[in-house]
Design an enzyme around this catalytic site. Structure first.
Site, mmCIF file in Angstrom:
data_model
loop_
_atom_site.group_PDB
_atom_site.id
_atom_site.type_symbol
_atom_site.label_atom_id
_atom_site.label_comp_id
_atom_site.label_asym_id
_atom_site.label_seq_id
_atom_site.Cartn_x
_atom_site.Cartn_y
_atom_site.Cartn_z
ATOM 1 N N SER A 100 0.847 -1.186 0.000
ATOM 2 C CA SER A 100 0.000 0.000 0.000
ATOM 3 C C SER A 100 0.884 1.237 0.000
ATOM 4 O O SER A 100 2.104 1.134 0.071
ATOM 5 C CB SER A 100 -0.899 0.004 1.240
ATOM 6 O OG SER A 100 -0.123 0.350 2.377
ATOM 7 N N LYS A 101 0.238 2.381 -0.043
ATOM 8 C CA LYS A 101 0.975 3.649 -0.106
ATOM 9 C C LYS A 101 1.979 3.806 1.029
ATOM 10 O O LYS A 101 2.962 4.515 0.908
ATOM 11 C CB LYS A 101 -0.013 4.823 -0.077
ATOM 12 C CG LYS A 101 -0.711 5.034 -1.412
ATOM 13 C CD LYS A 101 -0.935 6.535 -1.670
ATOM 14 C CE LYS A 101 -1.292 6.802 -3.122
ATOM 15 N NZ LYS A 101 -2.685 6.403 -3.419
ATOM 16 N N ARG A 102 1.699 3.156 2.150
ATOM 17 C CA ARG A 102 2.638 3.226 3.271
ATOM 18 C C ARG A 102 4.018 2.711 2.869
ATOM 19 O O ARG A 102 5.031 3.104 3.412
ATOM 20 C CB ARG A 102 2.144 2.375 4.442
ATOM 21 C CG ARG A 102 1.084 3.018 5.292
ATOM 22 C CD ARG A 102 0.683 2.091 6.429
ATOM 23 N NE ARG A 102 0.106 0.842 5.920
ATOM 24 C CZ ARG A 102 0.633 -0.348 6.095
ATOM 25 N NH1 ARG A 102 1.747 -0.486 6.775
ATOM 26 N NH2 ARG A 102 0.054 -1.431 5.593
ATOM 27 N N HIS A 103 4.029 1.770 1.937
ATOM 28 C CA HIS A 103 5.306 1.161 1.539
ATOM 29 C C HIS A 103 6.045 1.977 0.485
ATOM 30 O O HIS A 103 7.256 1.885 0.370
ATOM 31 C CB HIS A 103 5.058 -0.240 0.969
ATOM 32 C CG HIS A 103 4.448 -1.194 1.956
ATOM 33 N ND1 HIS A 103 3.120 -1.524 1.947
ATOM 34 C CD2 HIS A 103 5.007 -1.863 2.987
ATOM 35 C CE1 HIS A 103 2.875 -2.377 2.932
ATOM 36 N NE2 HIS A 103 3.992 -2.589 3.580
#
Ligand code: GLU
Length: 421
Positions: A201-204
């Site tokens: 996800s965008k967190r990564h």
């Protein structure tokens, strides 16, 4: 029977890299087998439709080179067909009405089983599958109903999709069975995870093709990298061209365990692809990239700077930061100039007289100066580098000075010298 696969993305935003990887495997399979790869927009959930998403999906596919056969189709264009089939199921007692919607009568007992192309035999208890809605009360089909019908109508031989759809497969198989239709072969691919084991996800980091494109990855590098997310040729070979991948791809070597997206490996691979380009091709790609990003720097200077950066940056997106000093003013941090007073003053002197103002004579002049000042080259050159590039990390110093030209170089050195006082 020749292979016919499809991708059926929902138009709900920029396609997630995991779905693009699924598309890529479908595409490789079709091209390897000399079959066809179709693109059908699965727009049954119109409430979530993003008008631009349909374009974004096509643009992402195009950029990666995932060309599809025939025209793009849309699930809801076949609404009448879905409604007709629903009425048939109703008439045959395989479906029933429920508050205006039509539901499928799923068997309560037993299992629905299939030989999954990726996971092997899967047996799914029917009691875990509820009576799925076929048509909503407004007459629109659901994903679980429209998709198997469309797959059969499109003569799809293999449905290769994410394993989040395993729980949907029993209902899709039962619907086809109730209609007396042959089901395609199903294959369910593992999810793409981040290094922490969670769905990417965008967190990564970047998660859409567009993100990677903006960062300056080459499509052929991303293509190569994605092909290795859940598939391997021989557990060793990493760099493979599109043609090699088409030639080597087989579904037998698709893996069933989650694939971990390794951003560093992708950056490494992108660097390999960048360095392998001819200098002309590299410059062309760089110019095209900057244009796309609406950075309107002098093209000729970009082309002259290209050889200085080709071996040094892993993504084209690093160019503006790494070589931006050639195109805009710099603001060196005075702390980094500390102790450089004598060298800056001396450089101003010697560089005024260097003829021609080119990397080699510049280097000779500055080395001579460092020697006279009894400074080690590294120590001597840092203040000059900081003064003209604004950073301790830059392309080759002498080449950079040449590209900047005498006037700008001297002006920056002088400004730095004043900042020191
Ligand atoms: N619209 C579904 C998705 O994007 C399609 C799944 C399928 O391939 O059947 O996940």
């Amino acid at each position: 029977m020749s292979v016919r696969v499809r991708m059926a993305p929902s138009p709900t935003g920029l396609p997630h890299i995991g779905n693009v990887r699924t598309a890529l495997f479908n595409w490789l399979f079709a091209r390897h087998e000399g079959g066809e790869f179709l693109l059908r927009i699965e727009n049954t959930d119109v409430g979530r439709e993003v008008a631009a998403a349909v374009d974004q999906i096509q643009e992402s596919f195009r950029w990666l080179g995932l060309d599809w056969d025939g025209a793009v189709t849309f699930t809801l264009d076949r609404l009448e067909r879905h409604q007709k089939v629903a009425r048939e199921l109703l008439a045959a007692g395989n479906a029933y009405e429920d508050e205006g919607a039509i539901r499928f009568r799923m068997p309560d007992e037993g299992v629905t089983a299939w030989d999954d192309l990726v996971r092997g035999r899967i047996e799914y208890p029917n009691e875990k599958v509820h009576d799925v809605v076929l048509l909503r009360s407004d007459g629109r089909p659901t994903y679980n109903f429209a998709t198997p019908i469309d797959d059969v109508d499109d003569r799809i031989t293999h449905v290769i999709r994410g394993d989040d759809h395993i729980p949907n497969t029993p209902a899709q198989l039962q619907i086809l069975a109730a209609l007396g239709l042959d089901a395609p072969v199903y294959g369910h691919l593992p999810q793409v995870h981040g290094e922490d084991g969670r769905r990417l996800s965008k967190r990564h980091g970047a998660v859409s093709v567009e993100d990677f494109r903006v960062q300056g990855y080459l499509p052929e590098a991303l293509f190569n990298y994605l092909a290795l997310l859940g598939w391997s040729y021989d557990d060793r070979t990493t760099i493979m061209s599109r043609d090699e991948l088409v030639e080597r791809f087989t579904v037998e070597r698709l893996g069933a365990s989650p694939a971990v997206f390794d951003y560093q490996k992708l950056a490494w691979m992108n660097g390999v692809y960048l360095r392998a380009l001819s200098p002309e091709e590299y410059a062309d790609r760089l110019v095209a990239y900057l244009r796309e990003r609406e950075i309107d720097w002098d093209e000729e200077l970009v082309r002259r700077a290209a050889p200085l950066v080709q071996d040094k940056i892993a993504k084209l997106g690093d160019f503006p930061e790494f070589a931006g000093f050639l195109f805009r003013d710099v603001e060196p941090d005075p702390a980094l100039l500390d102790g450089g007073g004598a060298m800056l003053a001396g450089a101003r002197e010697v560089l005024s007289g260097v003829e021609p103002f080119a990397a080699e004579p510049i280097e000779a002049a500055l080395r001579g100066l460092a020697e006279r000042l009894e400074l080690k080259p590294r120590q001597a050159f840092q203040p000059i580098r900081v003064a003209v590039t604004g950073s301790k990390v830059s392309p080759g110093l002498f080449e950079s000075l040449e590209l900047l030209g005498r006037d700008t170089s001297l002006a920056r050195i002088e400004a730095a010298r004043r900042a020191l006082r």
